[in-house]
Structures are given as C-alpha cells and as structure tokens.
Design a protein around this motif. Structure first.
Motif, PDB file in Angstrom:
ATOM      1  N   PRO A 106      20.434  -5.166  20.424  1.00  0.00           N
ATOM      2  CA  PRO A 106      20.778  -4.179  19.403  1.00  0.00           C
ATOM      3  C   PRO A 106      19.539  -3.584  18.759  1.00  0.00           C
ATOM      4  O   PRO A 106      18.501  -4.240  18.654  1.00  0.00           O
ATOM      5  CB  PRO A 106      21.598  -4.979  18.384  1.00  0.00           C
ATOM      6  N   TYR A 107      19.660  -2.344  18.358  1.00  0.00           N
ATOM      7  CA  TYR A 107      18.547  -1.697  17.681  1.00  0.00           C
ATOM      8  C   TYR A 107      19.098  -0.766  16.625  1.00  0.00           C
ATOM      9  O   TYR A 107      20.269  -0.382  16.657  1.00  0.00           O
ATOM     10  CB  TYR A 107      17.655  -0.922  18.655  1.00  0.00           C
ATOM     11  N   ALA A 108      18.265  -0.393  15.706  1.00  0.00           N
ATOM     12  CA  ALA A 108      18.624   0.542  14.654  1.00  0.00           C
ATOM     13  C   ALA A 108      17.442   1.465  14.407  1.00  0.00           C
ATOM     14  O   ALA A 108      16.293   1.028  14.442  1.00  0.00           O
ATOM     15  CB  ALA A 108      18.977  -0.198  13.369  1.00  0.00           C
ATOM     16  N   THR A 109      17.758   2.719  14.191  1.00  0.00           N
ATOM     17  CA  THR A 109      16.697   3.681  13.854  1.00  0.00           C
ATOM     18  C   THR A 109      17.095   4.405  12.585  1.00  0.00           C
ATOM     19  O   THR A 109      18.282   4.494  12.256  1.00  0.00           O
ATOM     20  CB  THR A 109      16.472   4.707  14.980  1.00  0.00           C
ATOM     21  N   GLY A 110      16.122   4.932  11.912  1.00  0.00           N
ATOM     22  CA  GLY A 110      16.431   5.628  10.673  1.00  0.00           C
ATOM     23  C   GLY A 110      15.211   6.310  10.108  1.00  0.00           C
ATOM     24  O   GLY A 110      14.193   6.450  10.784  1.00  0.00           O
ATOM     25  N   ASN A 111      15.347   6.725   8.866  1.00  0.00           N
ATOM     26  CA  ASN A 111      14.267   7.442   8.183  1.00  0.00           C
ATOM     27  C   ASN A 111      13.751   6.610   7.029  1.00  0.00           C
ATOM     28  O   ASN A 111      14.507   5.888   6.376  1.00  0.00           O
ATOM     29  CB  ASN A 111      14.790   8.766   7.620  1.00  0.00           C
ATOM     30  N   VAL A 112      12.483   6.748   6.800  1.00  0.00           N
ATOM     31  CA  VAL A 112      11.893   6.094   5.628  1.00  0.00           C
ATOM     32  C   VAL A 112      10.944   7.084   4.977  1.00  0.00           C
ATOM     33  O   VAL A 112      10.257   7.846   5.664  1.00  0.00           O
ATOM     34  CB  VAL A 112      11.174   4.780   6.028  1.00  0.00           C
ATOM     35  N   ALA A 113      10.973   7.118   3.661  1.00  0.00           N
ATOM     36  CA  ALA A 113      10.039   7.982   2.918  1.00  0.00           C
ATOM     37  C   ALA A 113       9.163   7.090   2.051  1.00  0.00           C
ATOM     38  O   ALA A 113       9.649   6.138   1.443  1.00  0.00           O
ATOM     39  CB  ALA A 113      10.813   8.965   2.054  1.00  0.00           C
ATOM     40  N   TYR A 114       7.889   7.396   2.016  1.00  0.00           N
ATOM     41  CA  TYR A 114       6.988   6.608   1.173  1.00  0.00           C
ATOM     42  C   TYR A 114       5.976   7.544   0.537  1.00  0.00           C
ATOM     43  O   TYR A 114       5.787   8.673   0.972  1.00  0.00           O
ATOM     44  CB  TYR A 114       6.299   5.496   1.965  1.00  0.00           C
ATOM     45  N   ARG A 131       0.817  -1.214   0.000  1.00  0.00           N
ATOM     46  CA  ARG A 131       0.000   0.000   0.000  1.00  0.00           C
ATOM     47  C   ARG A 131       0.854   1.269   0.000  1.00  0.00           C
ATOM     48  O   ARG A 131       0.385   2.317  -0.411  1.00  0.00           O
ATOM     49  CB  ARG A 131      -0.883   0.031   1.238  1.00  0.00           C
ATOM     50  N   HIS A 132       2.063   1.174   0.539  1.00  0.00           N
ATOM     51  CA  HIS A 132       2.909   2.368   0.643  1.00  0.00           C
ATOM     52  C   HIS A 132       4.148   2.154  -0.212  1.00  0.00           C
ATOM     53  O   HIS A 132       4.978   1.317   0.081  1.00  0.00           O
ATOM     54  CB  HIS A 132       3.320   2.604   2.101  1.00  0.00           C
TER      55      HIS A 132
END
Lengths: 136, 1309
Positions: A98-106, A80-81
C-alpha cells in the motif's frame, strides 16, 4: 560499587527495541504519518518505521536509513520546516504494497512552499512498516 | 587601577570566587539577553511597518548593487584580457598566431571561471574559451563603435550576463572582448557536482528573503503588494531587467529572531551549569580517592551530560557536520548518541567516569580464599562468577554500540576507497576507540579483583582463565543475540588477562607505571577488541544491504512509478499554465517548458529515462524533452499513448526476467486561463528490473544522487535461473553454462526458506550469493552476488582505524605538551625519545616521498591508459564518420540520423560528439546540451590543438561544476587531408568507473604504505626501547647512587659494546664509592662515639663537681663542729641526691641511645603502623593529618615498636614545627627497594646551616630535650638498611623521606 556503576553504563549502552503491535492496519499508519507531519512530531509514527527506510527529503540526498536514523533525520527536517498543512489525497495498493500520496505545505524563511509526499508500506513479518517516505 | 578595592579582590581570591564571578557574569548575560529579546520583539511589533519598509529598501539596494558588482567584475576581466600582449599583437595584425591568442583566453577563463571571446575588427570570432551562448552581433558592433556595453541574454535554460569591451590599440579600435557569465539557471538542476548558486538563491540566502531577477523584458515586476521592485541597468545605462524582493513577513522575522536567541540562551545555560558545577567539581576532585567523592563526580558528569541532551546542546544548534543525523543517529541512552558528535561527548563522559572510579576500585588487600574457610571460599567464588558475567554483559553492550555504529549510519567504514576518513568517520572511530579502552580498563580492574579473590600466582590465573572461558561459552548459548562470537569473547578475555599481567610484571621496582608503554599497550589491545567486531558487523551490514536490495527487486514498484508519472504531469501542467498565464505564449517559449518541468520533477531527481512533451489540442508536438538510456523504448510507447484528460497512468512491460523494462506513461488535459482546452501534456518514464526499478541516469544529471546499486562499494550483480539453468546475468565472469547447485534448489524448495545465502567460487573470485525464489519453488530463482573482498583490500579498508588512533594520540600528546609548556613545565626529551625520533624520521621521510611518487605514478598510469583508450575510440569513430560520405544518409554538412548516431555509439561502446568549426553538429547524448549542462561549443584549447597545431589526437580535462572528466579529440579528415570535423569522446558517463579504479588503486597503494609505516613504527619503538633501556636503567641507578643507595650490582643492566663498558665502569665506581662511604661512616661513627664519650664525660663531670664540693664542705663543717651541721648535712645530701639523679638520667638517655635491644622482627604492615603513630597526635586539633597509602603494599620485616618510635619522632618534630594551624601529609608508596614513607609538614622549616647537624646526637634547636630523636631515627634506619632524606626550606616546611627495604639481606649488619 564499581560493578554497580558498570551495570548502569551497560544499561545505557545496550540498544533496545520498542514493543511492536502487529495488528495496526495501513489506514491507521497513514493517518499517524499525516498527523505526525502536520504537528511536526516524528514520534507520532516512529513506531511504524521499518528496519530500513528509504528517505528523500528536500535539500538532501535520498538514502536508506535505519529506523533509528530515520527518526532523527525526519525530526531534523520537521524542526527546520514549519509544516503549514498536509493531506493524503491518493491511496493505492500495488500488489500488497500500500502507498499514499498527497500534498504538504511548509514555510521556510517566511515563504510558503509546496511539495508532494509519498509513503509506501511493506510487510515485515506480521506487521506493516514504512519502507519509503519522500517529501519533495 | 583595579575596579574594586584590594581588600575585596584579595577576599575574592582567597574564597576562590573566580568561579562565582563567572556564574554571576553568565547569569547577567542571560538576563540581558532576555531583556534585549523582549525589547527587540516589542520594537518589531510596534514599528513593524517602518522596519519592514527600511529592510525591504536596504535589501533591494543590496540586490541592485550586487548586480552592478557582477557587471563591474566582468568588465574588469574584459579589460584585462584586452590588454594581454598576445591579444593586442593578434588584433593589431602583428602576429597571426591564434595559438597564443587561444592560450591567453584559456588563462583568463581558468582564472575567472567565465566565458571569454575575442572578436577581430570585422566582428569575426577569433578565439574563445569557457561557456558559449547566443550570438551577440549587435553588442559586438556597438563595442566596435567604441562603446562598452552589457546585456543579459537568454538561453533555453539560463540567463547570461555579457559585457562587450572594445580593444584599443594606438587609439584605434582593433577588436572586442566579450565576457559571458551565467547569472541564473532557470531550472534547479543542482546536485553534489553542480555547485552553481544563481543570483536569486545566493541573495535570497544572504538577505533571508525571496529575490527574483527578471530579464525577460518585464518592466513592472511582481504586481503583488508583498513585493518591492527596482529596475536594473547595464554599463551603458540601458535597462536590462528588474529585481523584486519579497517584503519580510513579521512572523518569519520574529521567528528567526526567537530561534537565534533560543540558541544563544541554550548555550549560556550550559555554560552557567558548568560554571556552577566547577567549584563542586573541584571539591569533589580533592576527594576523588574516596567513594563518596568518586560517586559525586560521576553524578556531576552525567548531570551535565543529560542536561546537554535535554537542551539539545550542541546537536540541535548545529545539526551539521558531526551533528548531522543523516551520518549517524542512534536512540540509545535517550539521546546520548543522536549524532556522531553526541556519541563522542558520551564516550568522553564515560571515560571520565571510569577515571573517577579507578582509585576507589583499586584492589586494597589480597584476600587469600584458602585461608577464609569454606564459607569464604564459596562467597569469593560466587562474587567472582557474578563479576565475570557482568563483565561479559558490558562487553555485549560494547558489541551493541559497534553494531549501531554500522547499522545506524551511512558512513562506509569498510570502503577500501576511503583511506583518509572524513571528519565524521574519524569522530566515530575515536568514540568507539574510547569505549574499547574503557572496556579494557574495566576488564583489567575486574581481572585484578578476581585474582585477589581467587588467589594470586599461577593457580589464580588458571582459575580466572577457566572462569572467563566458561562465561564466554555460556554467554553465547544463553543470549539470543550475543552480538559477538564466542571466539571473539575469548579473545577479549585474553586481552584483559594479558593487560593485567603486563601491568603486574611492569610494576615491581617502578614507582609509577610506564605511561607511554601503558598507553601503547592499551591502544594496541583496544584495536584488537574493536577491529574484529567492526569487520564482522561490516560483513553483516553488507549482507543486510543485499537483502534490502533483494526486497526492492521482488517488490513491484508500480505505485511508486505511477507517482513519478503523476508528479511529472503536474509539474508539466503547472509550467505550461504559468507560461500561458504570462501571456508570453510562443512556440519558442512552450518548446522549452518540458525541460524546465523535467528538471523540477521526481523523474529528474531519481534519474529515470523520461519523455516530457507538450502537445497541441490535436496531439501535435509543441515541445519535447527526452533523456536516458531507455529513450528507444520510451518514445514508441509515448506515441502510442491515447490522449486522455484523466491523467490515468498506463503500464507496459517489455522483455522478461532481469532484463525486463517497465514503461509508465500518462497524459492530461491542458486548459488556458479561460478554461478552454488548449492541449495536452504527456510524461513517460522507464525503469528496468536490472536497476531495481531505479533511475540509471548518471549522478551528474540528477537533482539528487540516490543510491544506485553500482554505488555500493562492493558491486552486486544479478543472475536469473530457470529450473536451475542460467538464463541471463549481469556478471560477465559467470559462464553461460553455469547452473544453480542442487543444495540451493533443495533449500529454496522448502516452503519456510524462500531465500538462502551461499558462497561460490567462480574463476578466481569468491562470491557471496543471496538466492531468492520468485514463486513457490525453485523454478524461477534470482541470485544477487557480491564479490568477497580480497584480504588485502579488507585490511586496506580497516587501516583507517589505527590511523585515527595514531593521529588522535599525536594530537592529544601535542595538546598536553602545549598545556605543559604554558605552565612552565618543559618536556625533557630523553635519549630514547631522540633515538626514536631519529629512526622514525630516517624511515618516514624517504618512505613518504616514495609514497607520493607512487601515487603520482599510479595516477599518471591510469590517465595514460584512459588516454590510450580514448585515442582508439576517437580513431574508430573518426574513421567511421569519414567513411560515411559514401552512404546516402549523410548530408554534406555532416549530419546523421539519430539511429545512425546510436549505432555508431553502440559499436564504439561510448558516447561521442562531432563538431564542425566550433559548433556541435552531432551528439549521441543531445540532452546533455539541451539541458545546458555541457557547452555545445568546441573547447577552445581543443580547437587550437587539433586545428591550429594540427595534432592528430588531443585529450582535454573539462568539468561540469565540481565534476571533472576527460575528453579525447581527433580531427575527421577527408581524402585530401582536410579537416571536415572534430570527433570528441567524453568520459562523462564513464568517469565514475575511472574515478573508482583510481581510488581503489590509490587505496591499495596508500593502504600498503600505511601498513608498512605502522610496522615501521612498531619495530622502531621496540628497537629504540631495547637500545635505550640500558641507558635509562643506568640513569635511574645514578639517581639511586645520588640518594645513597650503592647496592646496585644486582640491578645493573645487561649490555654490550660501549654501553656495556659504561655499565662496568659505573659498577666499579659505585663499589669504590661504597667502600669510601663505609670507611667514612666508620670514621664518622668513631668520631660520633668519641664526641659522645666526650659529651658523656662532660655531662658526668658536671654533677660530680658540685657533689665533691658539697662533700668537702660537709667534711669541713663536721670537723669544725659547726652549729648548723645538720642543716648543712641536709642541704648537701639533697644536692648529692639531685646530682645522682641527674647522672642516672644521663645514663638512661645514653643507654637508650646506645642500647642494642633485642629486636622482635616480624612482618609489619607499614600503613597500619603509620596510622597508629598519626593517631597519637590527632588530639592536637591545630594540625590536620592526611595519610595516603598505596594499595597492595608489601610487608616489611622489622621491629614494630622500633618503627613506630621512628614515625613518632618524626611526627613529633613536624607537629612542633607547625605554628598555629597546619597540615601534615604522610604518603606511603612502593619504592624500588621496598616501601617509601614520606612525612611532609608546612611548618617553620630548617635552615641550611642546621641541616648537616640534624642527625648528630645531642643536637637540638629546642630548649628542652636531649637532641637525640633524629639520631635515634637515623640509627634505626641504618640498622634496617634504609635511607633517610630531609628536604626543607625556611617557612616552607620540611619533608622527611624514609626508604625501607623489604628484604633483610639489604640491611646493614
């Protein structure tokens, strides 16, 4: 003959588990997740989903899902995205989680939207699995 | 007039090309769809600019019109309210009754869901209802001058449209009615309770683009070429704002178009395949009884199913409701169950497959292994063992499916609060039910085969029981995950055997199985198969959820909470920058920024206690927003945070053990558009271990309601032990002296077992406890306890399963009835049906009424209890506030310090508000009003009740979106009895508990009634069957008598009373009729023999006459010495010899008819004799023979040749009656007496006037033959005690039915 067909039905009905590789490191898993989201394919990282995954996605309520369910929920989201880009910018270890963060554009309805993505892993037996995935 | 020539239409009909027509039609539509798509895309590509411009213009016109509609709607409401008699009377000054005025306003606000205010001619607020907003004195005065006006005002978080309408009475303006309507929320705080969709989102969804309404005074809108803007005007043509529309993007439009066409094409493809398969399926259906036909049908079914999986139909097209994977999704079968809807379709396909397999897997012949020798015995045994293990393997598969239904879904099957399941849950239960019925059918068929191999009768059953028992035990030992317990497998095996034996017991004497009874039995046994395994999986799933919670509890969440803070800082920074960028910086504007940033942040979504603030460059507060129960910890931490440009998150842990709270906070630098530092933004959140580091704000205040531990329908409590001693607990039932048992400590001390499950009884409740050690031993132990559900609640929780079964059966029966009715078939309500219906109605109607009344009574009692509690709480708070005047911390206008407010709230154990006039002055939850979630103005009805009516206590139902809660109001009185304020105690934060209690009480109530109703249904069916059985049996016997079977004495039902008398009278009548028939038969036989004798005499006389004449002539010629004597002699002798031959033939025929030959009686397999007789006629290529014999037919004691002659005679008649090509069908079935053989031809038929003479000897419609064939058949049947019936119609064919008894005693002597 009836029994042969019954065997076929039993094979179709019985639930199976995929084979798991215990030697996959957390970097590889985060890489798979990033790649999977970027191309819109859950199959890229579905093998790393834990038995219980907490999912939070835009326009839906957060909940614990089984690995099977999480696959299809994420698959529906990615269909859908249309993902325009994803990048993990921060990696952290929180006492062996452990973790990870970030940006996503849709893109939805032609409009580009941005969101944050958060993925956390935990140890299950001898391998790392995804236990938390948030996109919003 | 037909479109095609009749000849072609007829051809089409004959060739059944309706299916072909559908195929071509769908193909045509598919091609057309592709063409339209290509043309449309090409048009968009070529004329995109025009299209874009036209669409944007059209969209903006719609947006402007929509805003105009809102104003017109609000104006209508204002005018209507202004014309209400109560309003007019008050404003006119004729009545001083504000209560009536408030009532009129309340009616308007309830009807139109908006805020309404009535102002008198002095511009003073006289009555109000609904949402409030900023003061609009200017607009009120404009309206008082006679001009209707509209304006959009801003609240801190919303935009409100106001329409002020003057009220005219006798030509004079006596007041103003103002209608307020929220058009936009400036922050996206919407969850499952708040269903508000602002103008932007509503129009955006409708138009498929982004819409922005701006009422901030911006006159130009977005300065981006991608946007188109238009001004917005009010009712008085004043400019109110501007609306901007994002011009559609070509790629988005084309993509939307393509996806729409793709969905359409996918649907057409599936329809095309179904249409194409239809004729094949029809052909295969005719051959369903043959293995190749059955396999072909199954292959076709699964081809269609997998085609649907491959194209994603309909799941991928719909993705909602039962096709939403967030409700259920499993990967088995490669996509066969990726949603509840897909599982249902798969279950239907599987059921149809089993239906196709049924006729070919029927047991044909019983093989008695004892007569097969040692090799045969071993072979049968091995096959039986293999079949048994496959059966249990299938059962394991069913267990896997049920387990998946729990573990791969978010549906709460075991929740006793859900009595009426949702549609998705009903579909899941129905799917599981179908799989269980299929499993039962497979089990019954396997058991039949095993009995055929291992021997019939009691020894065979015992062998099967032993085999099943052994397999059930071995499966549990050999399988790592058997997925179900051994007792459960044994129970399933018992169900298989019981169903098989019931089938056998109900079969003899019945031509067909009793469908209703079979369906009921299978349904009941399926419940036995499904419910225990479902309940066991519910229990295990609950445990796994506790274990998941425990993992979260032990796992530090610093990374996640740091992320939440960082996200908050980012949101706050972006919001602050956008405000400065718009050059509308003002203290007021920046003050509201923290609220908006919080509403968009993860902290809001997750419900954490939070503090968002904007600071100036020296750390002075510009704007702040706090929320949550931990604000007392958050604020001091925030004050102590250093101003930091890095955004580093600092952590502090307060308290220890399960009461520990971790606070996370950070600051980051804010720069203005020119890059200079302009201030800081600060975010602090708090999360407690007790809540597993999750937010604890109520769901109504979150952007997304997650899964707090309390929402799990079996509440989990936490306890902490140190060295075995209880340190702290959230379970009030646990005594403070409680200790951890030595067994648990010993287990936890072992390195390999850091966790352990145990069961413990505390007080009257039993808990399942999951103990986890925090270190390497049992020094520090956390226990998560889950109260075991009482059996009643467990049963209540599972009552939804039979409920779904019953509803599905009723719906299915209803559909079948409608289909039958449309085909002209009428269901005849039998005596039993009428009796059952009458008994059920008699029981259901009063019980249903009682249930509804009880539910109402329960609801009323809960609300009454709540009201009493609110009454006490408001009294306590009002008293405390009234007494505060003695203390220095209360100012004269009734304000309190926040810590005092918190203390009062803490003492009372509830939140509260205090109003002065109609304004909120004091609140223990100010953030609810700051967010605009709740209206800060006193509810109009409450004001009328407490102030105008003088009530000491009043309870009002209020709502936030869909979320309804109660508020108790009480006046605060001074010493002189004057009202100095009004206390309001809302249940907003406690409403979940109230709703839960209500739903649990309702669940128990409805569950009990459901169980009672179920018991009534079962008892009623049994009673109705018992009462109606003798009548039904009598009806069946009546039909037998009509067919000629008068030997009914042994089959009469036992009955008492009137029915018993009827039975006796019927028996007497049958005996009389039998006696009369015997006499008649005797007379007829005598007549027939006389007739035959007459015929014989006649036939014999015929040749004798020419013989006599010839001999006389010969004697004369001899006497006369005729010259041609020799030739005459030759002629005469020839004549005499011919006549003697004729006499001899006549004698043989009649000898054959009348002969009583010595019969050779033996056990005859009727089916094989039929097939032998049919074989004799297969040489005739004109006629197609079809033999359909039921399996497991009993043998008859009869003369094989005699029987064969009977069948040959009948077949010969059928073949001779068939002109041209045709078909003769022979069916062999069990009957009440023995075996029923039916011969049906489609030949010329028999006229009605001829039929009575068919069995008369020497009667024939043919030119050759003696007409004795059917007479011989009749005689043979009479000798066997069998009946023969002929049904025929001219040119429609003839059916001859022979009903031959098994037992010799039944035969006539």
């Amino acid at each position: 003959m009836g029994n042969l067909l019954a065997i076929i039905c039993g094979i179709l009905l019985a639930n199976g588990q995929p084979a798991l590789d215990p030697n996959v490191g957390e970097e590889k898993i985060f890489g798979d997740v990033e790649k999977g989201i970027a191309v819109g394919s859950v199959a890229q990282f579905s093998e790393h989903l834990g038995p219980q995954v907490y999912l939070q996605l835009p326009e839906s309520e957060g909940a614990h899902y089984s690995a099977n369910q999480a696959f299809y929920v994420l698959d529906l989201f990615l269909r859908r995205h249309k993902i325009a880009g994803v990048k993990f910018t921060t990696f952290g270890t929180s006492e062996s989680n452990p973790y990870a963060t970030g940006n996503v554009a849709y893109i939805v309805k032609g409009v580009r939207q941005n969101a944050q993505v958060y993925v956390a892993l935990a140890r299950r037996g001898d391998r790392w699995v995804i236990t938390h995935l948030s996109i919003y | 007039m037909p479109l095609l020539p009749r000849r072609i239409l007829t051809t089409f009909e004959q060739r059944r090309s309706r299916e072909l027509a559908i195929v071509f039609l769908v193909l045509g539509i598919l091609v057309l769809s592709q063409a339209v798509r290509l043309v449309w895309v090409a048009y968009l590509e070529r004329g995109w600019e025009n299209f874009q411009a036209e669409k944007a213009q059209a969209d903006i016109a719609i947006a402007v019109q929509e805003f105009g509609n809102l104003q017109r709607s609000a104006r209508r409401v204002a005018v209507d309210v202004g014309q209400q008699p109560d309003v007019l009377d008050y404003l006119r000054g004729r009545r001083n009754d504000r209560r009536a005025l408030f009532a009129a306003v309340a009616r308007a606000t309830d009807a139109h869901e908006c805020g309404v205010e009535v102002y008198d001619m002095d511009g003073e607020l006289a009555a109000w209802g609904g949402s409030s907003g900023p003061s609009i004195r200017r607009e009120v005065h404009i309206a008082l001058d006679g001009q209707m006006t509209s304006v959009v005002v801003r609240t801190p978080v919303a935009s409100q449209l106001l329409v002020a309408s003057p009220v005219r009475t006798d030509g004079k303006i006596t007041g103003v009615v103002v209608v307020r309507q929220t058009v936009e929320l400036d922050y996206p705080l919407s969850n499952r309770f708040m269903s508000f969709v602002g103008l932007n989102d509503r129009l955006g969804n409708q138009l498929g683009t982004t819409v922005e309404f701006n009422f901030l005074g911006d006159t130009t809108g977005r300065k981006d070429g991608r946007w188109l803007a238009a001004p917005l005007y009010g009712i008085d043509n004043s400019r109110l704002g501007i609306v901007s529309i994002l011009r559609p993007a070509r790629s988005a439009v084309i993509e939307h178009l393509e996806s729409g066409f793709a969905a359409f094409d996918t649907t057409l493809l599936v329809v095309l395949c179904l249409a194409g398969l239809l004729p094949i399926a029809r052909w295969l259906l005719q051959r369903r009884t043959q293995p190749a036909g059955a396999i072909g049908l199954i292959a076709a079914l699964w081809s269609v199913r997998y085609l649907m999986v491959w194209v994603g139909f309909p799941g991928r097209l719909i993705s909602q409701s039962i096709f939403d994977p967030s409700l259920f999704a499993s990967e088995f079968g490669g996509g066969l169950a990726r949603s509840a809807g897909d599982l249902f379709v798969t279950a239907v396909t599987l059921s149809l497959s089993l239906w196709c397999l049924a006729p070919v897997t029927r047991v044909r012949q019983r093989k008695d292994q004892r007569s097969s020798g040692i090799v045969g015995f071993l072979w049968h045994t091995v096959v039986a063992i293999v079949m048994t293990f496959f059966l249990f393997w299938l059962l394991r598969g069913l267990g896997a499916v049920v387990r998946s239904a729990l573990y791969d879904s978010t549906l709460g099957y075991g929740d006793p609060g859900i009595i009426v399941p949702s549609f998705a849950m009903s579909v899941m239960i129905l799917s599981l039910g179908m799989l269980c019925v299929g499993m039962l059918a497979v089990g019954v068929r396997t058991t039949e085969h095993l009995l055929a191999r291992l021997g019939s009768g009691r020894p065979g059953v015992i062998r099967v029981i032993i085999l099943y028992g052994t397999a059930a035990v071995l499966f549990g030992i050999l399988q790592d995950e058997p997925l179900m317990s051994t007792p459960y497998r044994l129970m399933c095996a018992t169900c298989f055997i019981a169903a098989t034996l019931f089938d056998r017991v109900s079969r003899p004497g019945a031509a067909r199985p009793r469908i209703g009874t079979t369906v009921t039995l299978y349904g009941a046994l399926s419940l036995f198969i499904l419910v225990p395994v479902l309940q066991r999986n519910i229990e295990e799933h609950a445990r796994s959820r506790v274990e998941a919670f425990a993992v979260e509890f032990l796992r530090p969440v610093d990374g996640w909470l740091k992320f939440v803070v960082e996200d908050g800082l980012r949101q706050l920074k972006d919001a602050s920058l956008s405000q400065t960028d718009a050059r509308t910086v003002s203290p007021t504007t920046l003050k509201d920024v923290p609220l908006g940033a919080w509403a968009k942040s993860t902290a809001c979504r997750e419900g954490y206690s939070a503090l968002f603030s904007v600071l100036d460059s020296v750390g002075g507060e510009v704007g702040e927003f706090t929320i949550g129960s931990q604000t007392s910890l958050v604020s001091p931490f925030a004050d102590a945070l250093p101003l930091d440009s890095t955004g580093m998150v600092r952590i502090k842990s307060i308290g220890d053990g399960i009461s520990a709270v971790r606070v996370y906070g950070g600051t980051t630098l804010l720069r203005d558009p020119s890059g200079h530092p302009s201030g800081y933004v600060r975010v602090v959140i708090a999360a407690g271990e007790q809540q597993l580091f999750r937010g604890d704000n109520p769901a109504v205040l979150r952007r997304s309601a997650g899964e707090p531990i309390e929402s799990f329908y079996r509440p989990i409590t936490l306890s902490e032990y140190r060295d075995g001693l209880l340190v702290r607990t959230t379970n009030t039932a646990v005594p403070y002296t409680h200790t951890l048992s030595d067994d648990i400590r010993a287990t936890l001390n072992r390195p390999e077992s850091p966790t352990v499950w145990s069961s413990e009884t505390i007080g009257e409740a039993t808990y399942e406890c999951y103990s986890i050690r925090r270190g390497s031993d049992s020094h520090d132990v956390i226990v998560l306890s889950m109260e075991r559900q009482p059996l009643l609640l467990t049963m209540v929780g599972l009552v939804k399963v039979p409920l779904v079964f019953i509803v599905a059966a009723l719906l299915g029966g209803g559909v079948l009835a409608v289909v039958a009715w449309t085909r002209g078939r009428r269901y005849l309500f039998t005596f039993r049906d009428r009796l059952l219906t009458a008994m059920l109605l008699t029981a259901f109607v009063p019980l249903g009424a009682l249930m509804f009344y009880s539910q109402y009574a329960v609801h009323h009692r809960v609300i009454e209890a709540l009201s009493r509690r609110l009454e006490e709480e408001t009294a306590s708070i009002a008293q405390e506030i009234a007494g505060i005047g003695e203390y220095a911390d209360v100012s004269s206008d009734l304000t309190l310090r926040p810590d005092r407010v918190e203390l009062i709230a803490s003492n009372a154990g509830t939140d509260f508000n205090v109003y002065v006039g109609n304004e909120l002055r004091i609140s223990s939850r100010p953030e609810l009003y700051a967010t605009g979630l709740l209206d800060s103005r006193l509810n109009g009805r409450a004001y009328a009740a407490v102030v105008l009516d003088g009530r000491r206590y009043h309870m009002e139902s209020e709502h936030v979106g869909l979320y309804q809660y109660e508020v108790g109001y009480r006046p605060v009185l001074d010493a002189a009895g004057g009202v100095i304020g009004i206390v309001g105690v809302p249940t907003l934060y406690r409403q979940d508990e109230v709703d839960r209690e209500l739903s649990e009480r309702n669940a128990v109530l409805i569950g009990i009634y459901a169980v009672v109703l179920l018991a009534i249904v079962i008892a009623t069916m049994i009673l109705a069957n018992r009462i109606a059985a003798p009548v039904q049996k009598l009806t069946a016997l009546t039909r037998d008598v009509a067919r000629g079977d008068l030997e009914i004495s042994s089959r009469l039902p036992k009955a008492e009373g009137e029915i018993g008398e009827l039975v006796q009278a019927f028996d007497a009548m049958a005996r009389d009729v039998r006696r009369s028939r015997d006499e008649l038969v005797q007379v007829e036989r005598e007549l027939a023999w006389r007739e035959m004798a007459r015929q014989i005499a006649h036939e014999i006389k015929n040749p004798l006459t020419p013989m006599k004449l010839s001999i006389q002539h010969l004697r004369q010629t001899y006497r006369d010495n005729a010259p041609d004597f020799h030739s005459i002699l030759d002629t005469v002798t020839r004549t005499v010899i011919e006549q003697i031959d004729t006499l001899s033939r006549i004698a043989s025929e009649f000898s054959s008819f009348a002969r009583m030959p010595r019969r050779r009686v033996e056990a005859c397999d009727v089916e094989s004799i039929v097939r032998e007789a049919v074989q004799l006629f297969r040489q005739d290529a004109r006629v197609e023979f079809h033999v359909d014999a039921e399996g497991d037919l009993p043998s008859l004691q009869a003369d094989r040749d005699e029987l064969r002659r009977v069948f040959i005679n009948i077949l010969r008649n059928g073949v001779q009656a068939t002109t041209g090509s045709g078909r003769i069908e022979v069916t062999v079935r069990r009957s009440a007496k023995g075996v029923c053989v039916a011969f049906r031809d489609y030949g010329s038929g028999i006229a009605d006037d001829i039929r009575p003479k068919l069995f008369q000897p020497n009667f024939s419609t043919k030119t050759d033959g003696m007409g004795l064939g059917l007479a011989i058949v009749k005689k043979t049947m009479d000798d066997l005690g069998a009946s023969i019936e002929i049904v025929s119609a001219v040119n429609r064919g003839t059916t001859v039915v022979l009903d031959i008894p098994i037992e010799e005693d039944a035969r006539a002597v």
